[in-house]
Design a protein around this motif. Sequence first.
Motif, PDB file in Angstrom:
ATOM      1  N   LYS A   1      30.007   8.084 -37.244  1.00 42.19           N
ATOM      2  CA  LYS A   1      29.569   6.908 -36.858  1.00 42.19           C
ATOM      3  C   LYS A   1      28.738   6.634 -38.348  1.00 42.19           C
ATOM      4  O   LYS A   1      29.000   4.942 -38.048  1.00 42.19           O
ATOM      5  CB  LYS A   1      28.355   7.355 -35.129  1.00 42.19           C
ATOM      6  CG  LYS A   1      28.708   7.160 -34.315  1.00 42.19           C
ATOM      7  CD  LYS A   1      28.239   7.639 -32.933  1.00 42.19           C
ATOM      8  CE  LYS A   1      27.324   8.982 -32.910  1.00 42.19           C
ATOM      9  NZ  LYS A   1      26.694   8.817 -31.624  1.00 42.19           N
ATOM     10  N   THR A   2      28.234   7.012 -38.746  1.00 37.70           N
ATOM     11  CA  THR A   2      27.462   7.145 -39.699  1.00 37.70           C
ATOM     12  C   THR A   2      27.965   6.499 -40.974  1.00 37.70           C
ATOM     13  O   THR A   2      27.386   4.428 -41.223  1.00 37.70           O
ATOM     14  CB  THR A   2      26.355   8.389 -40.574  1.00 37.70           C
ATOM     15  OG1 THR A   2      25.779   8.662 -39.921  1.00 37.70           O
ATOM     16  CG2 THR A   2      26.058   7.969 -42.165  1.00 37.70           C
TER      17      THR A   2
ATOM     18  N   ARG B   1      29.584  17.563 -32.518  1.00 36.45           N
ATOM     19  CA  ARG B   1      27.730  16.813 -32.062  1.00 36.45           C
ATOM     20  C   ARG B   1      28.094  16.556 -34.267  1.00 36.45           C
ATOM     21  O   ARG B   1      27.643  14.909 -34.231  1.00 36.45           O
ATOM     22  CB  ARG B   1      26.739  17.180 -32.275  1.00 36.45           C
ATOM     23  CG  ARG B   1      26.495  17.673 -30.591  1.00 36.45           C
ATOM     24  CD  ARG B   1      25.759  17.402 -29.695  1.00 36.45           C
ATOM     25  NE  ARG B   1      25.320  19.187 -29.997  1.00 36.45           N
ATOM     26  CZ  ARG B   1      25.575  19.890 -29.389  1.00 36.45           C
ATOM     27  NH1 ARG B   1      26.127  20.094 -28.271  1.00 36.45           N
ATOM     28  NH2 ARG B   1      25.166  21.693 -30.049  1.00 36.45           N
ATOM     29  N   LYS B   2      28.351  17.227 -34.887  1.00 40.03           N
ATOM     30  CA  LYS B   2      28.248  16.751 -35.960  1.00 40.03           C
ATOM     31  C   LYS B   2      29.001  15.917 -36.895  1.00 40.03           C
ATOM     32  O   LYS B   2      29.172  14.615 -37.580  1.00 40.03           O
ATOM     33  CB  LYS B   2      27.799  17.924 -36.485  1.00 40.03           C
ATOM     34  CG  LYS B   2      27.787  18.100 -38.730  1.00 40.03           C
ATOM     35  CD  LYS B   2      27.057  18.603 -38.637  1.00 40.03           C
ATOM     36  CE  LYS B   2      26.623  19.427 -40.443  1.00 40.03           C
ATOM     37  NZ  LYS B   2      25.337  20.618 -41.326  1.00 40.03           N
TER      38      LYS B   2
ATOM     39  N   SER C   1      23.435  15.581 -46.933  1.00 29.69           N
ATOM     40  CA  SER C   1      23.108  14.960 -45.783  1.00 29.69           C
ATOM     41  C   SER C   1      24.171  13.746 -46.822  1.00 29.69           C
ATOM     42  O   SER C   1      24.881  13.010 -47.332  1.00 29.69           O
ATOM     43  CB  SER C   1      22.517  14.097 -45.289  1.00 29.69           C
ATOM     44  OG  SER C   1      22.373  13.109 -44.400  1.00 29.69           O
TER      45      SER C   1
ATOM     46  N   SER D   1      24.975  11.134 -45.453  1.00 25.09           N
ATOM     47  CA  SER D   1      24.608   9.305 -45.430  1.00 25.09           C
ATOM     48  C   SER D   1      24.201   9.233 -46.433  1.00 25.09           C
ATOM     49  O   SER D   1      24.014   8.031 -47.045  1.00 25.09           O
ATOM     50  CB  SER D   1      23.529   9.581 -44.175  1.00 25.09           C
ATOM     51  OG  SER D   1      22.045  10.786 -44.906  1.00 25.09           O
TER      52      SER D   1
ATOM     53  N   ASN E   1      28.203  11.947 -35.169  1.00 21.24           N
ATOM     54  CA  ASN E   1      27.515  11.528 -36.190  1.00 21.24           C
ATOM     55  C   ASN E   1      27.914  10.835 -36.943  1.00 21.24           C
ATOM     56  O   ASN E   1      27.321   9.593 -38.306  1.00 21.24           O
ATOM     57  CB  ASN E   1      26.307  12.309 -36.465  1.00 21.24           C
ATOM     58  CG  ASN E   1      25.041  12.096 -36.915  1.00 21.24           C
ATOM     59  OD1 ASN E   1      24.456  11.375 -36.222  1.00 21.24           O
ATOM     60  ND2 ASN E   1      24.554  12.528 -38.089  1.00 21.24           N
ATOM     61  N   THR E   2      28.849  11.978 -38.498  1.00 24.30           N
ATOM     62  CA  THR E   2      29.071  11.650 -39.898  1.00 24.30           C
ATOM     63  C   THR E   2      30.763  10.348 -39.193  1.00 24.30           C
ATOM     64  O   THR E   2      30.508   9.475 -39.965  1.00 24.30           O
ATOM     65  CB  THR E   2      29.919  13.062 -40.587  1.00 24.30           C
ATOM     66  OG1 THR E   2      29.079  13.853 -40.574  1.00 24.30           O
ATOM     67  CG2 THR E   2      30.344  12.203 -41.755  1.00 24.30           C
TER      68      THR E   2
END
Length: 339
Positions: free
Chosen positions: A298-299, A291-292, A203, A205, A295-296
Amino acid sequence: MSLEFGLDTFGDITRDSGGNRSGAQVIRDTLAEGILADQVGLDYFGLGEHHRPDFAISSPEPILAAILARTERIKAGTSVTVLSSDDPIRLFQRFATLDAIAPGRAEITIGRGSFTESFPLFGYKLDDYETLFEEKSQLLHLLTTQDKVTYQGNHLPDLRGVTVYPRPEQPLRVWRGVGGSPQSVVEAAAMNMPLVMAIIGGSPSRFAPLVDLYHRAHAQIGTPVQPIGVHSPGHVAHTDTEAKEEFFPAYAEMHDLIGRTRGWPRLTREAFESEIAHGSLYVGSPETVARKIANTVKTLGLARFTLKYSAGPQAPENLLKTIELYGTRVAPMVRELLA
């Protein structure tokens, strides 16, 4: 700062209906891919350095010169330069020359690299793996920040007030590529280098603590935080199913070839699907990949996302399809999602 979208390739040997393409043909294909990346509006095109039979690119700069001379806007650079087995002075000279061809568009990314074939090839000892990189990165930093350089180390000749030519018209941009080492992150901050994290599994994150460390190191030093980027593998097609079916066979072949020397288990289809769903494989339709990526971004608070679009003996036409879809559909979707 607006989000930049990039592509990386190591010049993986591709395969068509006649079998594996020659390294020379892959290099010509890479030139065409870099030009297409500019045409579809992407911001960066990176070339990795390797010295193995499964990759065609061992000397990125001549290809970068050809790309920069045939494009108008895109930035191009290394992803990465294996600095431990290179000469910092010659590297500076090569990129100062590229900067003259395309002012402000040639970038260097330095790193230790994930392979060690260059060490015996150029007469370096693996016992010096760490100290070679430390000394050479320090010298390159001096070369890119000072007109007259004084330096003393164990692996390089002493310099006393030396000016290296040609001089770039603006400071060369040097990124630091890291694979997960906190020490490397702190060193990047200490040298005031932008940071690019190679996230090739798990991940994204889990790299958040490194981002936080980079911010804290800059705060302690008293310098503004430099841009942060991510490099991750992926493939884009018109549907999720199409993307997976096109990408998996060659990706698994590459994974298993490298894994045989590193003790990795064979890549199963289940593990591949899991990495797409929960890890760092950006494989799917434009909507899925966008989308993926969003998300990365933003994270981790990214300024650049770079898709490593070549992976094993893929079909050359599929690489071109990924570049086109990534530039014309994925990048605009990500910007909309983040707006």
